[in-house]
Motif scaffolding. Sequence first.
Motif, PDB file in Angstrom:
ATOM      1  N   GLY A   1       0.799  -1.219   0.000  1.00 35.77           N
ATOM      2  CA  GLY A   1       0.000   0.000   0.000  1.00 35.77           C
ATOM      3  C   GLY A   1       0.839   1.281   0.000  1.00 35.77           C
ATOM      4  O   GLY A   1       0.298   2.379  -0.089  1.00 35.77           O
ATOM      5  N   ASN A   2       2.163   1.156   0.114  1.00 34.47           N
ATOM      6  CA  ASN A   2       3.035   2.338   0.092  1.00 34.47           C
ATOM      7  C   ASN A   2       3.030   2.995  -1.289  1.00 34.47           C
ATOM      8  O   ASN A   2       2.861   2.318  -2.307  1.00 34.47           O
ATOM      9  N   THR A   3       3.244   4.308  -1.294  1.00 38.58           N
ATOM     10  CA  THR A   3       3.314   5.006  -2.582  1.00 38.58           C
ATOM     11  C   THR A   3       4.758   5.084  -3.044  1.00 38.58           C
ATOM     12  O   THR A   3       5.686   4.834  -2.280  1.00 38.58           O
ATOM     13  N   VAL A   4       4.916   5.432  -4.294  1.00 40.45           N
ATOM     14  CA  VAL A   4       6.239   5.586  -4.888  1.00 40.45           C
ATOM     15  C   VAL A   4       7.025   6.665  -4.128  1.00 40.45           C
ATOM     16  O   VAL A   4       8.227   6.535  -3.892  1.00 40.45           O
ATOM     17  N   ARG A   5       6.312   7.729  -3.696  1.00 37.55           N
ATOM     18  CA  ARG A   5       6.963   8.802  -2.953  1.00 37.55           C
ATOM     19  C   ARG A   5       7.559   8.279  -1.639  1.00 37.55           C
ATOM     20  O   ARG A   5       8.688   8.589  -1.286  1.00 37.55           O
ATOM     21  N   GLU A   6       6.783   7.443  -0.938  1.00 32.38           N
ATOM     22  CA  GLU A   6       7.253   6.883   0.335  1.00 32.38           C
ATOM     23  C   GLU A   6       8.457   5.968   0.110  1.00 32.38           C
ATOM     24  O   GLU A   6       9.406   5.959   0.899  1.00 32.38           O
TER      25      GLU A   6
ATOM     26  N   GLU B   1       4.762   7.793 -13.675  1.00 37.48           N
ATOM     27  CA  GLU B   1       3.455   7.782 -13.027  1.00 37.48           C
ATOM     28  C   GLU B   1       3.328   8.784 -11.882  1.00 37.48           C
ATOM     29  O   GLU B   1       2.239   9.005 -11.364  1.00 37.48           O
TER      30      GLU B   1
ATOM     31  N   GLY C   1       4.572  10.485  -7.951  1.00 34.97           N
ATOM     32  CA  GLY C   1       4.797   9.997  -6.597  1.00 34.97           C
ATOM     33  C   GLY C   1       3.612   9.324  -5.938  1.00 34.97           C
ATOM     34  O   GLY C   1       3.771   8.567  -4.983  1.00 34.97           O
ATOM     35  N   GLU C   2       2.369   9.587  -6.434  1.00 33.83           N
ATOM     36  CA  GLU C   2       1.196   9.045  -5.742  1.00 33.83           C
ATOM     37  C   GLU C   2       0.836   7.630  -6.184  1.00 33.83           C
ATOM     38  O   GLU C   2      -0.074   7.021  -5.631  1.00 33.83           O
ATOM     39  N   ALA C   3       1.527   7.094  -7.192  1.00 33.26           N
ATOM     40  CA  ALA C   3       1.250   5.718  -7.639  1.00 33.26           C
ATOM     41  C   ALA C   3       1.663   4.739  -6.543  1.00 33.26           C
ATOM     42  O   ALA C   3       2.493   5.061  -5.698  1.00 33.26           O
ATOM     43  N   TYR C   4       1.069   3.561  -6.562  1.00 36.68           N
ATOM     44  CA  TYR C   4       1.402   2.554  -5.544  1.00 36.68           C
ATOM     45  C   TYR C   4       2.579   1.690  -6.005  1.00 36.68           C
ATOM     46  O   TYR C   4       2.700   1.401  -7.201  1.00 36.68           O
ATOM     47  N   VAL C   5       3.406   1.276  -5.026  1.00 29.24           N
ATOM     48  CA  VAL C   5       4.560   0.446  -5.398  1.00 29.24           C
ATOM     49  C   VAL C   5       4.097  -0.896  -5.982  1.00 29.24           C
ATOM     50  O   VAL C   5       4.812  -1.504  -6.784  1.00 29.24           O
TER      51      VAL C   5
END
Length: 370
Positions: free
Chosen positions: A262-267, A304, A306-310
Motif C-alpha cells: 500500500g506504500n506510494t512511490v513517494r514513500e 506515473e 509519486g502518488e502511484a502505488y509500489v
Amino acid sequence: MPTPEQARVREAGIPGSVSAFTAFGVPVRFHFTFVLLLIFLVVVGLGGRGSVLLDVLFVIALFASVLLHELGHALVARRYGVRTLEIVMFPIGGVARLARNPRPREELWIACAGPCVNFVITTVILAYLLFFRGISPLEARLTLAAAGSDLFERIAAGNLVLALFNLLPAFPMDGGRILRSVLAIYTSEQQATQIASRAGRFLAVAMGLYGLLTMQYMLLFIAFFVYLGAAQEGEAALGRSLTHGMPVRSAMVRQFHTLSHGNTVREAAQLMLETTQHDFPVLHGDSVVGLLDRNSLLRAMAMEGGEAYVAGTMNRDFVRLSPDMDLAEALPVMANAGPCALVMDGDRLLGLLTRENLSEFLLLRRFGLR
Ligand SMILES: [Zn+2]
C-alpha cells in the motif's frame, strides 16, 4: 513452494545488445557495436567497386562462420541438457552464454564443437574447389597457405584461421576450455582454471608485444580482449572456489527495510534516500509479493508520479534463493538475475543477497575473515 533448482534465472541479456532472430531455439543478439560495424560494411560495400564488394562479402561470410561456430557450441551443450541463454555477436567474435557451468567432460565436447564447425566449412569449400573447379590437391594446399582474391578460397582460409586461433590452449579461447577440462581430470577444477587463465594472460602479453613491435595494431586490439577474457575467467573461478561449500545465508544482508504493497512511490523514494538500500522487498501482511529495485522506482517516479502505488511497479517475478543453497551455485544465478535476490525459507523472508554484499563477502573470504 520454490526450491533452489526452481530459482528462476531472469534472462536480462548482455546490456547494449538487440535481439535479432532465433536459430535452433537459441536467441541470437547483436551488440550495438556489431550493428554499427555491419552498417559501415554495407555502406562501404555499396559505394565501392567490385573488389570492395568482395571484401565486404568476405567479412559478412566470416561473421556467418562465427555464428555457426557458436551454434555448434550451443547444440552440443543442449545434448548435455545445458541451455544456451543467448548468442551475442561482438565485432571481435561471438559468445554463447550457457545457463550453467558444464562439467569438465561436457565442457570438453562443447568446446571442441565450435572449431569443428570451422574445420567442416573449410573442408566443404575445399571439396567444392577440388571436384567442381578441378584444382589439384597441391593447389588446394596453396590456397589455404596464401588465399588469393577468390571469395571461396578466402572463406576457406578464414575458417581455418578461426579454428586454429580458437584452439590456442589459453583462456578465453575454446582451446583454454579444452585444456582446463583435460587438466581437471588430473588436478582440481580450480587449479585447472588458474593454469588456463595464466596461459591466456601470457599469450595476450606475448601477442600484444609482437603486435607492438611489428606495428600490427589489430593484433594489439585482439590481445587486449584476450587478456580481459582470461582475467575474467580467472576471477570467476576464484569466486567459485571462495564460495563453494558456503551456504547462501552466510553472505546475506540480515538488516533491511521492507515496503508494504500500500506504500506510494513517494514513500519508497523517501526510504531509499534515508537508507543505503537500493532494493526493497514488498510485503502484503507477512508474505512477500514483490521486489522493488532502484531503476523501477525511478521509472515509476518519472512515468506515473509519486502518488502511484509500489504494487503497480514492483517486480513480481523476483529471484528467490534458499538459505541453504551453495553460494557457488548462487553466483551464476546472481550474474543473470540482476542486483538483488531474496533469501527465503519457504514463504518466510530471511534476508537479501545483493551483488554489493556478495563482493564484500568475497573480499572477507579472501583475507580469511569469514
Ligand atoms: Zn568457440
